[in-house]
Design an enzyme around this catalytic site. Structure first.
Site, PDB file in Angstrom:
ATOM      1  N   LYS A 144      42.691 124.475  58.531  1.00 50.73           N
ATOM      2  CA  LYS A 144      42.987 123.878  57.218  1.00 50.73           C
ATOM      3  C   LYS A 144      43.686 122.418  57.311  1.00 50.73           C
ATOM      4  O   LYS A 144      43.181 121.362  56.987  1.00 50.73           O
ATOM      5  CB  LYS A 144      44.196 124.522  56.484  1.00 50.73           C
ATOM      6  CG  LYS A 144      44.656 123.726  55.450  1.00 50.73           C
ATOM      7  CD  LYS A 144      45.756 124.682  54.629  1.00 50.73           C
ATOM      8  CE  LYS A 144      47.167 124.402  55.077  1.00 50.73           C
ATOM      9  NZ  LYS A 144      47.837 123.142  54.702  1.00 50.73           N
ATOM     10  N   ASN A 145      44.577 122.495  58.421  1.00 50.87           N
ATOM     11  CA  ASN A 145      45.297 121.209  59.001  1.00 50.87           C
ATOM     12  C   ASN A 145      44.591 120.074  59.520  1.00 50.87           C
ATOM     13  O   ASN A 145      44.762 118.849  59.741  1.00 50.87           O
ATOM     14  CB  ASN A 145      46.518 121.383  59.662  1.00 50.87           C
ATOM     15  CG  ASN A 145      47.610 121.856  58.714  1.00 50.87           C
ATOM     16  OD1 ASN A 145      47.298 122.137  57.659  1.00 50.87           O
ATOM     17  ND2 ASN A 145      48.664 122.558  59.264  1.00 50.87           N
ATOM     18  N   ARG A 167      49.986 117.860  49.189  1.00 54.34           N
ATOM     19  CA  ARG A 167      50.605 116.809  49.854  1.00 54.34           C
ATOM     20  C   ARG A 167      49.708 116.024  50.673  1.00 54.34           C
ATOM     21  O   ARG A 167      49.722 114.755  50.937  1.00 54.34           O
ATOM     22  CB  ARG A 167      51.897 117.275  50.551  1.00 54.34           C
ATOM     23  CG  ARG A 167      52.807 116.157  50.809  1.00 54.34           C
ATOM     24  CD  ARG A 167      54.157 116.678  51.582  1.00 54.34           C
ATOM     25  NE  ARG A 167      54.997 115.731  51.579  1.00 54.34           N
ATOM     26  CZ  ARG A 167      54.879 114.733  52.579  1.00 54.34           C
ATOM     27  NH1 ARG A 167      53.862 114.637  53.547  1.00 54.34           N
ATOM     28  NH2 ARG A 167      55.712 113.763  52.791  1.00 54.34           N
ATOM     29  N   ASP A 204      58.776 119.341  48.051  1.00 56.61           N
ATOM     30  CA  ASP A 204      57.900 120.141  48.533  1.00 56.61           C
ATOM     31  C   ASP A 204      58.336 121.530  48.696  1.00 56.61           C
ATOM     32  O   ASP A 204      59.766 121.529  49.032  1.00 56.61           O
ATOM     33  CB  ASP A 204      57.324 119.544  49.625  1.00 56.61           C
ATOM     34  CG  ASP A 204      56.200 120.379  50.514  1.00 56.61           C
ATOM     35  OD1 ASP A 204      56.321 121.564  50.990  1.00 56.61           O
ATOM     36  OD2 ASP A 204      55.156 119.767  50.301  1.00 56.61           O
ATOM     37  N   ASP A 229      54.608 126.464  61.613  1.00 53.30           N
ATOM     38  CA  ASP A 229      53.772 126.887  60.705  1.00 53.30           C
ATOM     39  C   ASP A 229      53.654 128.703  61.172  1.00 53.30           C
ATOM     40  O   ASP A 229      52.968 129.454  60.380  1.00 53.30           O
ATOM     41  CB  ASP A 229      52.358 126.354  60.569  1.00 53.30           C
ATOM     42  CG  ASP A 229      52.465 125.173  59.999  1.00 53.30           C
ATOM     43  OD1 ASP A 229      53.529 124.784  59.322  1.00 53.30           O
ATOM     44  OD2 ASP A 229      51.320 124.392  59.840  1.00 53.30           O
TER      45      ASP A 229
HETATM   46  C1  UD1 Z   1      51.593 118.837  59.204  1.00 54.77           C
HETATM   47  C2  UD1 Z   1      51.020 120.072  58.686  1.00 54.77           C
HETATM   48  C3  UD1 Z   1      51.971 121.177  58.472  1.00 54.77           C
HETATM   49  C4  UD1 Z   1      52.805 121.321  59.689  1.00 54.77           C
HETATM   50  C5  UD1 Z   1      52.993 119.953  60.292  1.00 54.77           C
HETATM   51  C6  UD1 Z   1      54.216 120.060  61.702  1.00 54.77           C
HETATM   52  C7  UD1 Z   1      49.180 119.448  57.205  1.00 54.77           C
HETATM   53  C8  UD1 Z   1      48.467 119.463  55.985  1.00 54.77           C
HETATM   54  N1  UD1 Z   1      50.360 119.822  57.472  1.00 54.77           N
HETATM   55  O1  UD1 Z   1      52.501 118.531  58.266  1.00 54.77           O
HETATM   56  O2  UD1 Z   1      51.403 122.380  58.332  1.00 54.77           O
HETATM   57  O3  UD1 Z   1      53.778 122.223  59.734  1.00 54.77           O
HETATM   58  O4  UD1 Z   1      52.063 118.944  60.330  1.00 54.77           O
HETATM   59  O5  UD1 Z   1      53.274 120.563  62.802  1.00 54.77           O
HETATM   60  O6  UD1 Z   1      48.517 118.825  58.273  1.00 54.77           O
HETATM   61  N2  UD1 Z   1      58.864 112.919  58.449  1.00 54.77           N
HETATM   62  C9  UD1 Z   1      59.522 111.743  58.237  1.00 54.77           C
HETATM   63  N3  UD1 Z   1      59.175 110.818  57.750  1.00 54.77           N
HETATM   64  C10 UD1 Z   1      57.833 110.507  57.752  1.00 54.77           C
HETATM   65  C11 UD1 Z   1      56.850 111.710  58.160  1.00 54.77           C
HETATM   66  C12 UD1 Z   1      57.297 112.780  58.214  1.00 54.77           C
HETATM   67  O7  UD1 Z   1      60.826 112.255  58.178  1.00 54.77           O
HETATM   68  O8  UD1 Z   1      57.134 109.491  57.311  1.00 54.77           O
HETATM   69  C13 UD1 Z   1      59.430 114.330  58.825  1.00 54.77           C
HETATM   70  C14 UD1 Z   1      59.122 115.378  57.842  1.00 54.77           C
HETATM   71  O9  UD1 Z   1      60.098 115.210  56.816  1.00 54.77           O
HETATM   72  C15 UD1 Z   1      59.194 116.642  58.710  1.00 54.77           C
HETATM   73  C16 UD1 Z   1      58.837 116.091  60.034  1.00 54.77           C
HETATM   74  O10 UD1 Z   1      58.716 114.693  60.215  1.00 54.77           O
HETATM   75  O11 UD1 Z   1      60.580 117.023  58.808  1.00 54.77           O
HETATM   76  C17 UD1 Z   1      57.428 116.502  60.522  1.00 54.77           C
HETATM   77  O12 UD1 Z   1      56.351 115.975  59.291  1.00 54.77           O
HETATM   78  P1  UD1 Z   1      54.894 115.774  60.032  1.00 54.77           P
HETATM   79  O13 UD1 Z   1      54.810 116.139  61.391  1.00 54.77           O
HETATM   80  O14 UD1 Z   1      54.616 114.445  59.366  1.00 54.77           O
HETATM   81  O15 UD1 Z   1      54.234 117.046  59.123  1.00 54.77           O
HETATM   82  P2  UD1 Z   1      53.019 116.887  58.040  1.00 54.77           P
HETATM   83  O16 UD1 Z   1      52.091 115.933  58.545  1.00 54.77           O
HETATM   84  O17 UD1 Z   1      53.768 116.647  56.857  1.00 54.77           O
END
Ligand code: UD1
Length: 420
Positions: free
Chosen positions: A22-23, A94, A118, A307
């Site tokens: 999915k991701n 998202r 979220d 996850d």
């Molecule tokens: C993706 C996955 C999710 C997985 C995660 C970490 C998808 C659709 N989702 O989520 O299932 O658990 O990676 O492997 O692929 N953060 C910030 N600022 C930002 C971006 C992120 O503070 O601009 C923080 C987030 O709040 C979180 C952390 O960084 O605490 C990790 O986020 P990120 O790695 O970006 O995860 P996603 O891409 O949202």
């Protein structure tokens, strides 16, 4: 309203096959926007999030056909794209925010709804925005939309990420492949899904060095071309099946899965008492005793994946001993623990730690899936709880697990989708 009715007490045994991640697939779909013409993505899971992303691509002007029998998606991308991703889709998923990078690349402007809160945490976009700024994109927030504008072609730059954000890196990769000059993304995440996106971009004509490492170097190209690309197997679904075998004292052959993408999680299961045999196209998990409790600390890849955290809390809830589970990525991910307690689990949380004391028996009760992985954790707990567990809000589970009921039933699980 639909729910899953799970009757606990059976040992799972048999074979399952894992589909594409999915991701990864959601980002591959977004990447197809980078080249006009027809791209094909294979090993596409039949999940709700793929339908939401397909709808978003259609609204951007693409033709999208999902052949569920062949598990493939055909995406025809027009020369001129619309540049707006509406709130009604972004709020449902998202990950829609990953169209920002390709849209700014192709259209030099994009309007993408801000996703908002979220179930698993606040999830900022600051790293996405700071990185885009470095590439010469102006971003501001207006009426609930991120309005992104670039004066012309983006300009390559050096970007140091404060945290290895998966989503930010995906947007920056897709923004930089068509930029002028070289972009270096440092402290980049090493998740297999990032490498998968890089490989699809390369197959479309992009130049990326350092794939799989923490430093990605993108040399911008003038244009890209459509491709045919196969999605990487879903390591989280594969890991969920591995936990299902261990928690039920079963024997499951997980096909089309890459054990190498799950090393720490599988090693934890061995510590819990499982036997794991790794083959070329999957792995077999067998368990013949009550699991031992295992401590878990979530971290970016190759650390233990957040996850799989709820599934491991479910496992520890019935294990012999006590375990400390530490969540370092998403602050609200322990919300589901309240549901697990309804089944009789002994879990105490304090900030980003959860202390799980194993109990020999859980007892079935109605519970709510608060997010996709929490939902999987609750189904696993239901498989070992006495009596019936009714899991509500299963649309969350449908977002990420294709044919979950069919496959669980196929290995002997007692589960049915029911209308309540
Ligand atoms: C993706 C996955 C999710 C997985 C995660 C970490 C998808 C659709 N989702 O989520 O299932 O658990 O990676 O492997 O692929 N953060 C910030 N600022 C930002 C971006 C992120 O503070 O601009 C923080 C987030 O709040 C979180 C952390 O960084 O605490 C990790 O986020 P990120 O790695 O970006 O995860 P996603 O891409 O949202």
């Amino acid at each position: 309203m639909e729910a899953f009715e799970v009757t606990g007490g059976t040992r799972l045994s048999g074979e399952v096959s894992v589909s594409g991640a999915k991701n990864s697939v959601l980002k591959l779909m977004a990447a197809s926007l980078l080249a006009p013409g027809t791209s094909t993505i294979t090993a596409v899971p039949e999940i709700l999030d793929v339908s939401v992303m397909a709808e978003l691509l259609r609204r951007l002007g693409c033709d999208v056909t999902h052949d569920v029998v062949a598990a493939s998606l055909t995406i025809t991308v027009p020369e001129t794209l619309h540049h707006q991703a509406d709130y009604d889709l972004v709020r449902r998923m998202r990950a829609s925010v990953c169209v920002l990078g390709p849209l700014i690349s192709r259209c030099h402007r994009a309007e993408v709804a801000v996703p908002g809160g979220d179930a698993i945490g606040s999830r900022g976009l600051d790293l996405h925005i700071a990185g885009l700024n470095r590439l010469g994109v102006e971003v501001h927030n207006e009426h609930g939309y991120l309005m992104a504008n670039a004066p012309g072609r983006l300009q390559g730059a050096s970007i140091w990420l404060d945290f290895p954000s998966v989503g930010a890196t995906e947007n920056l990769l897709m923004a930089s492949v068509l930029a002028k000059g070289t972009t270096v993304i440092d402290n980049a995440p090493r998740e297999p899904e990032i490498a998968d996106l890089c490989r699809m971009l390369v197959s479309m004509g992009a130049q990326i060095d350092g794939i799989g490492s923490a430093t990605l170097e993108v040399t911008g190209v003038e244009s890209m071309h459509p491709t045919t690309y196969q999605t990487v197997p879903d390591r989280i679904v594969a890991g969920t099946w591995a936990v299902a075998a261990v928690i039920t004292g079963g024997d499951i052959m997980v096909r089309s899965a890459r054990a190498g993408d799950l090393e720490i999680a599988l090693d934890k299961l061995v510590t819990a008492g499982a036997h794991i045999e790794v083959g070329d196209h999957g792995f077999r998990v067998t368990m013949d005793r009550r699991p031992r409790a295992v401590d878990v600390v979530t971290l970016p890849y190759p650390g233990f994946p957040t996850d799989l955290q709820p599934q491991f809390i479910a496992l520890n809830a019935v294990a012999d001993g006590a375990a400390m589970v530490t969540e370092n990525l998403f602050e609200a991910r322990f919300r589901f623990v309240q549901e697990l307690r309804r089944l009789g689990a002994d879990v105490r949380t304090d900030g980003h730690h959860a202390l799980v004391r194993g109990t020999p028996r859980l007892s079935g009760a109605p519970v709510e899936a608060t997010d996709v992985r929490a939902g999987a954790g609750l189904v696993l707990a239901g498989l070992v709880a006495e009596g019936t567990t009714t899991v509500f809000d299963i649309s969350h589970i449908d977002r990420g697990y294709a044919h979950f009921v069919r496959d669980l039933t196929g290995v002997g699980g007692q589960i049915a989708r029911v209308d309540i």
